[in-house]
Design a protein around this motif. Sequence first.
Motif, PDB file in Angstrom:
ATOM      1  N   GLU A 374       0.875  -1.173   0.000  1.00 37.05           N
ATOM      2  CA  GLU A 374       0.000   0.000   0.000  1.00 37.05           C
ATOM      3  C   GLU A 374       0.910   1.219   0.000  1.00 37.05           C
ATOM      4  N   LEU A 375       0.516   2.251  -0.732  1.00 41.82           N
ATOM      5  CA  LEU A 375       1.403   3.391  -0.963  1.00 41.82           C
ATOM      6  C   LEU A 375       0.823   4.678  -0.383  1.00 41.82           C
ATOM      7  N   GLU A 378      -2.056   7.472  -2.175  1.00 40.79           N
ATOM      8  CA  GLU A 378      -2.378   6.950  -3.505  1.00 40.79           C
ATOM      9  C   GLU A 378      -3.772   7.376  -3.972  1.00 40.79           C
ATOM     10  N   ASP A 379      -4.588   7.895  -3.065  1.00 39.44           N
ATOM     11  CA  ASP A 379      -5.895   8.405  -3.483  1.00 39.44           C
ATOM     12  C   ASP A 379      -5.776   9.726  -4.246  1.00 39.44           C
ATOM     13  N   ASP A 382      -0.881   9.403  -8.575  1.00 33.42           N
ATOM     14  CA  ASP A 382      -0.818   8.266  -9.499  1.00 33.42           C
ATOM     15  C   ASP A 382       0.630   7.797  -9.620  1.00 33.42           C
ATOM     16  N   TYR A 383       0.933   6.684  -8.957  1.00 38.12           N
ATOM     17  CA  TYR A 383       2.305   6.183  -8.942  1.00 38.12           C
ATOM     18  C   TYR A 383       2.745   5.632 -10.299  1.00 38.12           C
TER      19      TYR A 383
END
Length: 484
Positions: A374-375, A378-379, A382-383
Amino acid sequence: MAERNVHSLGFFGRKSLFSMFSITSIFFMLSLLFVMLSTGRHHLFYLNVLPKSKILALSEEGYPQSSTESDYVSNERTFNKYDLLKCNPSKQILKVFMYDLPPQFHFELLGWKAEGKRIWPDIRKMVPHYPGGLNLQHSIEYWLTLDLLLSEFTDNLDGRSAIRVHNSSEADVIFVPFFSSVCYNRFSKVKPPQKRITNVLLQRKLVAFLTEQEEWKRSGGKDHIILAHHPNSLLDARMKLWPAMFILSDFGRYPPTVANVEKDVIAPYKHVIKNYDNDTSDFDSRPILLYFQGAIYRKDGGTVRQELFYMLKDEKDVHFSFGSILKGGVKQATSGMHSSKFCLNIAGDTPSSNRLFDAIASHCVPVIISDDIELPYEDVLDYTEFCIFVRTADALKQNFLINFIRSITKEEWTRMWTRLQEIENMFEYRYPSKDNDAVQMIWQAIARKVPAINFKVHKSARYSRSPVSKEEGMKSFPLPKNIL
């Protein structure tokens, strides 16, 4: 004769009705035109198609905007502030109540000695030093606490996402300043003449303190912020404090009923290697295609590192080797990452590692092989714009990973390298904090959870005024529904 008179009356009656209808229609059209001209163009739009955030928008000075002012934001201004509004739509300051826990829970763990009854250091004169090395990567509680303390001494709210308030009823969230990560790192073993482990003792004291507070009882702990960034921190207390929002590095060692992405916040590690300041490199000037240096033999999901090591160790433009922070390891990793196009971030004992954030600081495009990671943020981030994601099953296929990396063009890499430099500030911890750095991004991530917290608190209070049943029954501590 009578018949002719009847026909004449019918004719004139119809003519009169038609005339009255025509006059009424003309007056109606004129009235409608008058209303449209007098009220202005913007009332022709339905309010429900406008962004709801406009209702809560604040002016540049921090005061609520009128509806007219909000609706007429220029296209240029909206474009320039798009990224910030996406992170914090209402641009409101998060109001945080912080418990005045005794110093043994926070700065005393860093070696600071309180004078008299003082609880907090006077950060205007001296800021206690946080221990270096690998301790730093989980130092999130330190930076957030400093930011709240500093908010009391500054009137400038530019770039600030949270302030400390001293009335808990005015707060959006309740902050628990327990330095759990450094407590685990430094006080997890008995140190003579002590007979008990400080880390365990402080967790017990923390649970006893929190569950007795009116703030905890009021919400059931749902609006409390507890930091446990090290995967092994708060190991004894987490099952008792699970209603709170945890600030974590990942969910690898938590059951999903205790910690999950809906309830909690993932925060970045503090990178260990040095930033690549004034980066003038390009695709051709970075000679190493793919870089990894660190622990190779890991347990749990980290066994993939060992398999990839044997696959890639003989590739001529790949650096894949053992390494640690000792004996100049940080200096070597800094030089290696700054010289590499792509940097591997492979799952270890847990889904995340500091290596991702070292890569971002190096402008080395991360290649993430960790299916359960989980990053942070991220909501709103955009990785895929600056990272490469590879499924573990694919990475372990013969030649799949190296062929895939070699297929990425210079133009694609340059686009991701450029984006890395644009977003790297979001992963920087610093004091004093700056606009949209890691500290402010974490506060904003917490702020985005507040509506969901309020929903849970309000819903749980539905029957608070109902008479209490006198029926006898078994009583137990309310654990998550599917904890067993």
